[in-house]
Enzyme design. Sequence first.
Site, PDB file in Angstrom:
ATOM      1  N   ASP A  23       4.604  87.464  38.656  1.00 47.25           N
ATOM      2  CA  ASP A  23       4.328  87.877  40.033  1.00 47.25           C
ATOM      3  C   ASP A  23       5.527  87.729  40.978  1.00 47.25           C
ATOM      4  O   ASP A  23       5.933  86.617  41.310  1.00 47.25           O
ATOM      5  CB  ASP A  23       3.171  87.065  40.604  1.00 47.25           C
ATOM      6  CG  ASP A  23       1.893  87.201  39.797  1.00 47.25           C
ATOM      7  OD1 ASP A  23       1.956  87.047  38.560  1.00 47.25           O
ATOM      8  OD2 ASP A  23       0.826  87.442  40.383  1.00 47.25           O
ATOM      9  N   GLU A  54       2.232  92.819  42.837  1.00 42.31           N
ATOM     10  CA  GLU A  54       1.186  92.910  43.862  1.00 42.31           C
ATOM     11  C   GLU A  54       1.461  92.054  45.101  1.00 42.31           C
ATOM     12  O   GLU A  54       0.809  92.240  46.123  1.00 42.31           O
ATOM     13  CB  GLU A  54      -0.173  92.525  43.266  1.00 42.31           C
ATOM     14  CG  GLU A  54      -0.306  91.064  42.902  1.00 42.31           C
ATOM     15  CD  GLU A  54      -1.746  90.580  43.025  1.00 42.31           C
ATOM     16  OE1 GLU A  54      -2.652  91.416  43.105  1.00 42.31           O
ATOM     17  OE2 GLU A  54      -1.936  89.358  43.055  1.00 42.31           O
ATOM     18  N   ASN A  55       2.426  91.138  45.010  1.00 44.50           N
ATOM     19  CA  ASN A  55       2.793  90.318  46.175  1.00 44.50           C
ATOM     20  C   ASN A  55       4.214  90.572  46.631  1.00 44.50           C
ATOM     21  O   ASN A  55       4.805  89.765  47.351  1.00 44.50           O
ATOM     22  CB  ASN A  55       2.635  88.831  45.843  1.00 44.50           C
ATOM     23  CG  ASN A  55       1.197  88.435  45.596  1.00 44.50           C
ATOM     24  OD1 ASN A  55       0.336  88.623  46.439  1.00 44.50           O
ATOM     25  ND2 ASN A  55       0.940  87.896  44.416  1.00 44.50           N
ATOM     26  N   ASN A  82      -5.482  91.760  42.456  1.00 42.60           N
ATOM     27  CA  ASN A  82      -6.419  91.767  43.578  1.00 42.60           C
ATOM     28  C   ASN A  82      -5.766  92.067  44.919  1.00 42.60           C
ATOM     29  O   ASN A  82      -6.449  92.411  45.883  1.00 42.60           O
ATOM     30  CB  ASN A  82      -7.166  90.430  43.656  1.00 42.60           C
ATOM     31  CG  ASN A  82      -6.229  89.245  43.747  1.00 42.60           C
ATOM     32  OD1 ASN A  82      -5.376  89.050  42.882  1.00 42.60           O
ATOM     33  ND2 ASN A  82      -6.386  88.431  44.778  1.00 42.60           N
ATOM     34  N   HIS A  83      -4.425  91.967  45.014  1.00 41.78           N
ATOM     35  CA  HIS A  83      -3.738  92.267  46.279  1.00 41.78           C
ATOM     36  C   HIS A  83      -3.162  93.690  46.324  1.00 41.78           C
ATOM     37  O   HIS A  83      -2.397  94.004  47.237  1.00 41.78           O
ATOM     38  CB  HIS A  83      -2.608  91.257  46.521  1.00 41.78           C
ATOM     39  CG  HIS A  83      -3.099  89.882  46.852  1.00 41.78           C
ATOM     40  ND1 HIS A  83      -3.778  89.589  48.026  1.00 41.78           N
ATOM     41  CD2 HIS A  83      -3.006  88.712  46.162  1.00 41.78           C
ATOM     42  CE1 HIS A  83      -4.085  88.301  48.041  1.00 41.78           C
ATOM     43  NE2 HIS A  83      -3.641  87.749  46.924  1.00 41.78           N
ATOM     44  N   HIS A 168      -4.817  89.983  34.940  1.00 41.41           N
ATOM     45  CA  HIS A 168      -4.617  89.312  36.217  1.00 41.41           C
ATOM     46  C   HIS A 168      -5.907  88.549  36.523  1.00 41.41           C
ATOM     47  O   HIS A 168      -6.915  89.139  36.925  1.00 41.41           O
ATOM     48  CB  HIS A 168      -4.344  90.366  37.295  1.00 41.41           C
ATOM     49  CG  HIS A 168      -3.771  89.805  38.559  1.00 41.41           C
ATOM     50  ND1 HIS A 168      -2.447  89.454  38.693  1.00 41.41           N
ATOM     51  CD2 HIS A 168      -4.351  89.533  39.756  1.00 41.41           C
ATOM     52  CE1 HIS A 168      -2.229  89.009  39.910  1.00 41.41           C
ATOM     53  NE2 HIS A 168      -3.376  89.027  40.567  1.00 41.41           N
ATOM     54  N   HIS A 193      -1.314  85.977  38.057  1.00 38.59           N
ATOM     55  CA  HIS A 193      -2.160  85.651  39.217  1.00 38.59           C
ATOM     56  C   HIS A 193      -2.025  84.225  39.715  1.00 38.59           C
ATOM     57  O   HIS A 193      -1.999  84.002  40.928  1.00 38.59           O
ATOM     58  CB  HIS A 193      -3.639  85.947  38.958  1.00 38.59           C
ATOM     59  CG  HIS A 193      -4.542  85.584  40.115  1.00 38.59           C
ATOM     60  ND1 HIS A 193      -4.460  86.220  41.338  1.00 38.59           N
ATOM     61  CD2 HIS A 193      -5.520  84.657  40.233  1.00 38.59           C
ATOM     62  CE1 HIS A 193      -5.371  85.704  42.155  1.00 38.59           C
ATOM     63  NE2 HIS A 193      -6.013  84.748  41.516  1.00 38.59           N
ATOM     64  N   HIS A 195       0.461  82.071  39.513  1.00 35.75           N
ATOM     65  CA  HIS A 195       1.812  81.760  39.996  1.00 35.75           C
ATOM     66  C   HIS A 195       2.376  80.467  39.421  1.00 35.75           C
ATOM     67  O   HIS A 195       3.373  79.954  39.927  1.00 35.75           O
ATOM     68  CB  HIS A 195       1.852  81.699  41.528  1.00 35.75           C
ATOM     69  CG  HIS A 195       1.626  83.009  42.192  1.00 35.75           C
ATOM     70  ND1 HIS A 195       1.974  83.244  43.521  1.00 35.75           N
ATOM     71  CD2 HIS A 195       1.094  84.172  41.738  1.00 35.75           C
ATOM     72  CE1 HIS A 195       1.653  84.482  43.846  1.00 35.75           C
ATOM     73  NE2 HIS A 195       1.118  85.066  42.772  1.00 35.75           N
TER      74      HIS A 195
END
Length: 281
Positions: A23, A54-55, A82-83, A168, A193, A195
């Site tokens: 991530d 996603e982040n 999810n982000h 994820h 997910h 991290h």
Amino acid sequence: MKLASMSSCLDMSDIVKLLFIGDIVGKPGREITRRVLPELARTHDIDLVIANVENAAGGNGITRDVGESLRDYGIQVMTTGNHVWDKKEALSYILDEPRLLRPANYPKGVPGQGHFLARTTQGIPIGVVNVMGRIFMNPLDNPFVVVENDIATLRSTEEKCIILVDIHAEATSEKKAMGWHLDGKVTAVVGTHTHVQTADETILPHGTAYITDVGMTGPHDSIIGVSIKPVLQRFINGLPARFDTATGNPRLNAVVISADINTCHATSIERIDLSEEDIEP
């Protein structure tokens, strides 16, 4: 760095190497990726680079500008979770960029795709599938069913296809279950997910490389990428607080997966945890 492998006398021309980057969080994650990736890819003779993004935009979500920058840095396929929709423009960007995936188990009609068939410069087909867990996460379709459908779609195009699955998910048990579910069916199952990089990289009995979580590429003097003070205050008093991306101690977490192009089985998985100083300029 640690290596898990299966003994083999393979000709190296039969081996393809994948780099999966954990991530990427905000500007610190993007910047260390920019600085470290070229040398990392050269050192490990990487054939394809995949990353969870996603982040990557401001710590939450993905934008067109950020996605295109990451592509310029050398990332060839981008997964999410999810982000994925935290930045509104992702809804249009994902329609224009097939190499940006969203979890395949979103309901039918959601923009984008959950799988992509890439090719190395030598023309070797590499399938990437992105699914999201359901334990402590959004209640999406069953990832254990959906992932098999996406694998079948990839194999209908290229029967002999190396396939990596990014699950994820929050729960270790769900990720481990996916690894065993797909052992022998895909080349690799990697978790994202949480991290936090786990130390359980392995080759499962039927040839699938597995790790519960690849980790985070971003500021490690943080609480999973976020500035420490407001998160601590939230835990202490329960009051709302603004969460900003931290900046200290940027590190790149990743795995290098080697696979036999004849069997599509993994031959090794190596865990990577690097700072900028770890790679000579």
